[in-house]
Enzyme design. Structure first.
Site, PDB file in Angstrom:
ATOM      1  N   SER A 135     -24.724 -14.114   3.194  1.00 14.28           N
ATOM      2  CA  SER A 135     -25.189 -12.567   2.187  1.00 14.28           C
ATOM      3  C   SER A 135     -25.424 -13.827   0.865  1.00 14.28           C
ATOM      4  O   SER A 135     -25.244 -14.727   0.830  1.00 14.28           O
ATOM      5  CB  SER A 135     -23.891 -12.994   1.418  1.00 14.28           C
ATOM      6  OG  SER A 135     -23.409 -12.423  -0.190  1.00 14.28           O
ATOM      7  N   LYS A 161     -27.039 -10.120   3.856  1.00 14.63           N
ATOM      8  CA  LYS A 161     -26.646  -9.338   3.243  1.00 14.63           C
ATOM      9  C   LYS A 161     -27.393  -9.474   1.791  1.00 14.63           C
ATOM     10  O   LYS A 161     -27.173 -10.869   1.781  1.00 14.63           O
ATOM     11  CB  LYS A 161     -25.248  -9.045   3.054  1.00 14.63           C
ATOM     12  CG  LYS A 161     -24.630  -8.506   1.572  1.00 14.63           C
ATOM     13  CD  LYS A 161     -22.672  -8.100   1.273  1.00 14.63           C
ATOM     14  CE  LYS A 161     -22.287  -9.041   0.657  1.00 14.63           C
ATOM     15  NZ  LYS A 161     -21.083  -8.960   0.784  1.00 14.63           N
ATOM     16  N   LYS A 163     -28.076  -9.033  -2.293  1.00 10.86           N
ATOM     17  CA  LYS A 163     -27.454  -8.597  -3.755  1.00 10.86           C
ATOM     18  C   LYS A 163     -28.680  -7.991  -3.935  1.00 10.86           C
ATOM     19  O   LYS A 163     -29.719  -8.626  -3.802  1.00 10.86           O
ATOM     20  CB  LYS A 163     -26.823 -10.238  -4.287  1.00 10.86           C
ATOM     21  CG  LYS A 163     -25.569 -11.033  -3.626  1.00 10.86           C
ATOM     22  CD  LYS A 163     -24.509  -9.788  -3.664  1.00 10.86           C
ATOM     23  CE  LYS A 163     -23.254 -10.898  -3.198  1.00 10.86           C
ATOM     24  NZ  LYS A 163     -22.220 -10.002  -3.433  1.00 10.86           N
ATOM     25  N   ASP A 188     -25.699  -5.292  -1.048  1.00  7.57           N
ATOM     26  CA  ASP A 188     -24.839  -5.211  -2.183  1.00  7.57           C
ATOM     27  C   ASP A 188     -24.916  -5.526  -3.584  1.00  7.57           C
ATOM     28  O   ASP A 188     -25.407  -6.268  -4.305  1.00  7.57           O
ATOM     29  CB  ASP A 188     -23.989  -6.615  -1.635  1.00  7.57           C
ATOM     30  CG  ASP A 188     -22.041  -6.900  -2.497  1.00  7.57           C
ATOM     31  OD1 ASP A 188     -22.540  -5.845  -3.013  1.00  7.57           O
ATOM     32  OD2 ASP A 188     -21.619  -7.426  -2.544  1.00  7.57           O
ATOM     33  N   GLU A 213     -23.293  -1.337  -0.520  1.00  7.27           N
ATOM     34  CA  GLU A 213     -21.312  -2.216  -0.632  1.00  7.27           C
ATOM     35  C   GLU A 213     -21.852  -2.278  -1.899  1.00  7.27           C
ATOM     36  O   GLU A 213     -22.437  -2.274  -2.886  1.00  7.27           O
ATOM     37  CB  GLU A 213     -21.804  -3.349  -0.085  1.00  7.27           C
ATOM     38  CG  GLU A 213     -20.190  -4.378  -0.509  1.00  7.27           C
ATOM     39  CD  GLU A 213     -20.053  -5.378  -0.240  1.00  7.27           C
ATOM     40  OE1 GLU A 213     -20.925  -5.931   0.980  1.00  7.27           O
ATOM     41  OE2 GLU A 213     -19.248  -6.679  -0.256  1.00  7.27           O
ATOM     42  N   ASP A 238     -15.918  -2.786  -2.475  1.00  7.89           N
ATOM     43  CA  ASP A 238     -15.549  -3.689  -1.984  1.00  7.89           C
ATOM     44  C   ASP A 238     -14.252  -3.680  -2.930  1.00  7.89           C
ATOM     45  O   ASP A 238     -13.461  -3.559  -2.382  1.00  7.89           O
ATOM     46  CB  ASP A 238     -16.582  -4.605  -2.005  1.00  7.89           C
ATOM     47  CG  ASP A 238     -16.325  -7.091  -2.035  1.00  7.89           C
ATOM     48  OD1 ASP A 238     -14.922  -6.334  -2.023  1.00  7.89           O
ATOM     49  OD2 ASP A 238     -16.959  -7.323  -2.306  1.00  7.89           O
ATOM     50  N   LYS A 262     -11.714  -7.430   1.905  1.00 10.24           N
ATOM     51  CA  LYS A 262     -11.073  -9.415   1.771  1.00 10.24           C
ATOM     52  C   LYS A 262      -9.516  -9.485   1.527  1.00 10.24           C
ATOM     53  O   LYS A 262      -8.419  -8.898   1.016  1.00 10.24           O
ATOM     54  CB  LYS A 262     -11.779  -9.287   0.051  1.00 10.24           C
ATOM     55  CG  LYS A 262     -13.231  -9.857   0.664  1.00 10.24           C
ATOM     56  CD  LYS A 262     -14.393  -9.701  -0.966  1.00 10.24           C
ATOM     57  CE  LYS A 262     -15.456  -9.907  -0.693  1.00 10.24           C
ATOM     58  NZ  LYS A 262     -15.807  -9.748  -2.118  1.00 10.24           N
ATOM     59  N   GLY A 290     -16.244 -11.660   2.182  1.00  5.45           N
ATOM     60  CA  GLY A 290     -16.301 -14.022   1.842  1.00  5.45           C
ATOM     61  C   GLY A 290     -16.046 -13.497  -0.186  1.00  5.45           C
ATOM     62  O   GLY A 290     -16.609 -13.306  -0.248  1.00  5.45           O
TER      63      GLY A 290
HETATM   64  O1  OSB Z   1     -19.279  -9.101  -4.001  1.00  8.00           O
HETATM   65  O2  OSB Z   1     -19.034  -9.887  -1.412  1.00  8.00           O
HETATM   66  C1  OSB Z   1     -18.708  -9.966  -2.720  1.00  8.00           C
HETATM   67  C2  OSB Z   1     -18.964 -14.030  -2.800  1.00  8.00           C
HETATM   68  C3  OSB Z   1     -18.991 -14.077  -4.235  1.00  8.00           C
HETATM   69  C4  OSB Z   1     -18.058 -12.670  -5.415  1.00  8.00           C
HETATM   70  C5  OSB Z   1     -17.972 -12.111  -4.111  1.00  8.00           C
HETATM   71  C6  OSB Z   1     -18.863 -11.157  -2.845  1.00  8.00           C
HETATM   72  C7  OSB Z   1     -19.619 -12.837  -2.570  1.00  8.00           C
HETATM   73  C8  OSB Z   1     -20.193 -12.831  -1.652  1.00  8.00           C
HETATM   74  C9  OSB Z   1     -20.486 -13.797  -0.807  1.00  8.00           C
HETATM   75  O3  OSB Z   1     -21.419 -11.721  -0.915  1.00  8.00           O
HETATM   76  C10 OSB Z   1     -19.328 -14.280   0.714  1.00  8.00           C
HETATM   77  C11 OSB Z   1     -19.679 -15.470   0.975  1.00  8.00           C
HETATM   78  O4  OSB Z   1     -20.150 -15.763   1.681  1.00  8.00           O
HETATM   79  O5  OSB Z   1     -18.530 -16.012   1.437  1.00  8.00           O
HETATM   80 MG    MG Z   2     -18.950  -7.364  -2.157  1.00 11.08          MG
END
Ligand code: OSB
Ligand code: MG
Length: 368
Positions: A135, A161, A163, A188, A213, A238, A262, A290
């Site tokens: 991510s 993924k 952002k 996401d 997402e 999510d 999660k 995560g």
């Molecule tokens: O939206 O999935 C999310 C990390 C912190 C808070 C929200 C998210 C995330 C990630 C990273 O996308 C996930 C990871 O690499 O642990």
């Molecule tokens: Mg997310």
């Protein structure tokens, strides 16, 4: 089983690389680490709530408050024989699922150790290894993101993924798609859009994404259903899904076609498994998200992702992507984008006391 003692730390670890989403920016992680003594078995848990309330309503400090003043008093010294029975001890506590997850994970670890079984086995896991994706946060320059992508694809990670947010979406995703052709790619938004932003969202349909997402509000499933009806790309929820009931309602409404499960967002492994079971019964793919977990929470995520319905690569990357030194040794690592599910009893990982104490900002000890 009966918890006789709970030790609680707030542990801070610096991130190897800062992480920016549409809703927050961070360069260090503060998670609560819990150690329980239950009938002679030790269990470790982790509350993976962010320190700020920009992803969800909970924070590290609300987790501390709810644990210290409600969850620990409700459970310490009380008998339970299953995790279901354990969670009933605090069923009157509304929400606060990140706080609940930390304690619940510690119980799975202790229960596994007491029974000589891994948490993956207790859950009914069927996989020994998990396919892992990365991510990647929003960057100041596209070139920085491209370098990251090249590096992680070269390391063998199975999907990327990105952002996104308004202004860092159609153009950047298009540029990434041009660079990496057929590579599995998803995005996401962390709730950055509304239905008024269709000019940002509709064009994403052209990039052959695995999923989009959480494009819309964290507390919405109505507008997500409207958006899904207008888009070919599967929407994945999510933030909006806290329980198996939420998942059922979202799927009934057509708000999504995929769910990011999660462990911490849904209050622990038991509810996460319920979401998985519900989705498996409806042929809806799920994947394990995560929250930048330390090794304890990462091990819990791996146990969860060993369930058969986790058919998409998860956000469970190797610990070295996040931390110079994890709380567990050896850390959980990816090998060509594949992470092994720990086999030992409980979570199968051993936190190092000196690493916890080194990062500790706060400590409290509860006994009966
Ligand atoms: O939206 O999935 C999310 C990390 C912190 C808070 C929200 C998210 C995330 C990630 C990273 O996308 C996930 C990871 O690499 O642990
Ligand atoms: Mg997310």
């Amino acid at each position: 089983m009966r918890i006789d003692r709970v030790q609680l730390w707030i542990v801070r670890l610096p991130l190897v690389r800062g992480f920016t989403t549409s809703s927050s920016s961070k360069d260090r992680i503060d998670h609560i680490v819990l150690k329980i003594d239950a009938d002679g078995a030790i269990g470790w848990g982790e509350c993976a709530s962010p320190a700020d309330p920009y992803y969800c309503a909970e924070t590290t400090q609300t987790c501390r408050h709810i644990l210290e003043d409600f969850l620990i008093p409700a459970t310490i010294g009380r008998e339970w024989t299953s995790i279901d029975e354990f969670t009933r001890l605090y069923r009157n506590v509304k929400g606060n699922r990140f706080a609940k997850a930390g304690l619940e994970i510690a119980c799975w670890d202790a229960l596994g150790k007491a029974r000589g079984k891994s948490v993956a086995e207790l859950l009914g896991g069927t996989r020994a290894t998990i396919e892992s994706g990365v991510s990647l946060g929003i960057e100041s320059e596209p070139a920085i993101l491209f370098d990251q992508i090249d590096r992680f694809i070269a390391l063998g990670y199975k999907r990327v993924k990105l952002k996104i947010k308004p202004g860092w979406d159609v153009e950047i995703v298009g540029a990434v798609r041009d660079r990496c052709r057929e590579f599995p790619l998803q995005v996401d938004a962390n709730s950055a859009y509304t239905l008024d932003d269709l000019q940002h969202l509709k064009p994403l349909d052209d990039f052959n994404l695995l999923l989009i997402e959480q494009p819309l509000a964290d507390d919405d499933i109505i507008d997500h259903a409207r958006l899904q009806a207008m888009m070919r790309t599967p929407i994945c929820l999510d933030e909006s899904v806290h329980t198996a009931e939420d998942a059922r309602k979202a799927l009934d409404l057509g708000s999504c076609r995929v769910i990011n499960v999660k462990t911490s967002r849904v209050g622990g492994l038991l509810e996460a498994k319920r979401i998985h079971d519900h989705c498996l019964g409806r042929n809806v793919p799920v994947w394990c998200g995560g929250m930048h977990e330390f090794g304890i929470g990462r091990a819990a995520n791996l146990a969860l992702a060993s369930l058969p319905g986790f058919t998409l690569p998860g956000d469970i990357s190797g610990s070295d992507r996040y931390y110079h030194e994890d709380l567990i040794d050896p850390p959980i690592l990816a090998d060509r984008g594949v992470v092994a599910v720990p086999k030992g009893p409980g979570l199968g990982v051993e936190p190092l006391r000196d690493r916890i104490e080194c990062g500790s900002l706060y400590y409290r000890d509860f006994t009966i």
